[in-house]
Enzyme design. Structure first.
Site, short mmCIF file in Angstrom:
data_model
loop_
_atom_site.label_atom_id
_atom_site.label_comp_id
_atom_site.label_asym_id
_atom_site.label_seq_id
_atom_site.Cartn_x
_atom_site.Cartn_y
_atom_site.Cartn_z
N GLU A 39 0.71 -1.16 -0.09
CA GLU A 39 0.08 -0.07 0.01
C GLU A 39 0.71 1.32 0.11
OE1 GLU A 39 -3.63 -1.82 2.73
OE2 GLU A 39 -2.58 -0.13 3.41
N CYS A 61 3.11 8.45 1.85
CA CYS A 61 3.63 7.45 3.08
C CYS A 61 3.68 5.93 2.30
CB CYS A 61 2.27 7.30 3.87
SG CYS A 61 2.68 6.24 5.22
N CYS A 71 4.54 -7.74 7.61
CA CYS A 71 5.39 -7.10 8.42
C CYS A 71 5.46 -8.27 9.50
CB CYS A 71 4.77 -6.08 9.12
SG CYS A 71 6.06 -5.28 10.30
N CYS A 89 2.78 -5.86 15.92
CA CYS A 89 2.34 -5.03 16.80
C CYS A 89 0.66 -4.97 16.64
CB CYS A 89 2.44 -3.77 16.18
SG CYS A 89 4.43 -3.25 16.22
N CYS A 131 -1.84 -2.90 14.56
CA CYS A 131 -1.81 -2.64 13.33
C CYS A 131 -2.34 -3.74 12.40
CB CYS A 131 -0.06 -2.50 13.10
SG CYS A 131 0.34 -2.15 11.49
N CYS A 165 -2.62 1.81 7.90
CA CYS A 165 -1.42 0.75 7.57
C CYS A 165 -2.25 -0.67 7.27
CB CYS A 165 -0.26 1.02 8.21
SG CYS A 165 1.10 -0.26 7.58
#
Length: 333
Positions: free
Chosen positions: A78, A92, A99, A103, A106, A320
């Protein structure tokens, strides 16, 4: 020029091609109407412009543009373009597909890790937005590495990409920001480069218990180790460091949380960006703008510079990883 000459074309065709791609931001050779049809067809058979293909695009009421790009291996990433009232545009961009940091608040962390992005794939995200803005007489002002992925887990490719963003797109060093969850060895490495690129650290909690429950990385490098690295960065660069704080109502936005954070950051050249957490399907925490405002005021009263940031693209999948997660779920169904 040599290619066009070998095709019996004048060498100025190379300038026409360059201008179309780098100044007008065309995505397909067939769009370059300055070139003869036969030449466009030859180019289309020979190559493609860039490696990213738009899989989906959303546009928010506030003007924010969110894109999901499909890569050559069908992985999704993205990028977001955020316009501001003063005429600035901030891109961004992502550094990884997915990932591995996990977290819990997220959406990208909830999806897991796909692969590293190449420096070209990282750069192209900023290049696309820059070229499109340039074609409308506007310019890209800032680039932040706060999209999908952990930039400091893809260190060399990120460094190569931000060097190109500076040299090829003309973005000033201090208008480029790289964010990290706190990969401590690479904070030291980044500091020792003495680059003027801004460093942002995702902090979100001021003690190990609270931070460890939100961010697994804290179990490897605790808050004390992280702050030592941050102080080293400020010492080496004389730059102010930014701390990102996703405000979660009742969890990290109380007066006591502000006091604890102020004590942790005392005498450190820094600024805290407080951003109400984006809602995600895999996390129950919610944001309260009023609580976030009080948290910011408490920090400022304690002598810590802090700002409440406006959430962008809240009416679309602006956070995100949110758009990619939604697309993956739809494809699975």
């Amino acid at each position: 020029e040599a290619l066009f000459l070998s095709w019996g074309q004048p060498k100025f065709r190379a300038k026409q091609l360059y201008t179309a791609i780098f100044d007008r931001g065309v995505q397909e050779f067939q769009e370059i109407t300055a070139l003869p049809v036969a030449v466009r067809e030859k180019l289309s058979d020979l190559a493609r412009i860039g490696s990213l293909r738009v899989a989906k695009e959303q546009i928010s009421r506030d003007g924010t543009v969110k894109r999901a790009y499909s890569l050559h291996d069908d992985k999704l990433i993205e990028s977001v373009l955020m316009p501001y009232d003063d005429g600035r545009y901030t891109a961004c961009i992502s550094s990884q597909a997915g990932c591995a940091q996990g977290c819990i608040f997220c959406a990208t962390g909830q999806m897991g890790f796909g692969r590293q992005l190449s420096s070209d794939e990282i750069f192209e995200q900023a290049f696309r937005f820059s070229s499109e803005l340039k074609s409308k007489g506007e310019r890209l002002s800032n680039v932040v590495f706060m999209g999908m992925g952990e930039p400091f887990a893809n260190f060399e490719n990120v460094v190569e990409a931000f060097n190109r963003i500076h040299s090829e797109l003309g973005i000033g060093w201090r208008h480029i920001t790289v964010s990290t969850v706190g990969i401590v060895p690479n904070i030291y490495k980044f500091a020792d480069m003495q680059t003027q690129v801004t460093l942002a650290v995702s902090l979100h909690a001021a003690n190990d218990d609270a931070r460890g429950s939100l961010m697994p990385v804290n179990r490897r490098w605790g808050v004390h180790e992280l702050l030592q690295a941050c102080r080293h960065y400020v010492y080496k660069t004389n730059r102010r460091i930014t701390f990102e704080w996703a405000s979660i109502e009742g969890e990290n936005d109380t007066e006591q949380d502000a006091k604890e954070l102020a004590k942790l950051l005392k005498n450190l050249k820094c600024h805290v960006n407080v951003i109400p957490v984006n809602p995600t399907a895999g996390f129950d925490g919610r944001a309260s703008v009023d609580s976030a405002k009080r948290f910011v005021n408490n920090l400022v009263e304690a002598g810590i510079p802090a700002t409440l940031r406006v959430r962008r693209g809240i009416d679309i999948d602006g956070g995100c990883g949110q758009l990619t997660v939604k697309m993956a779920e739809q494809n699975h169904q």
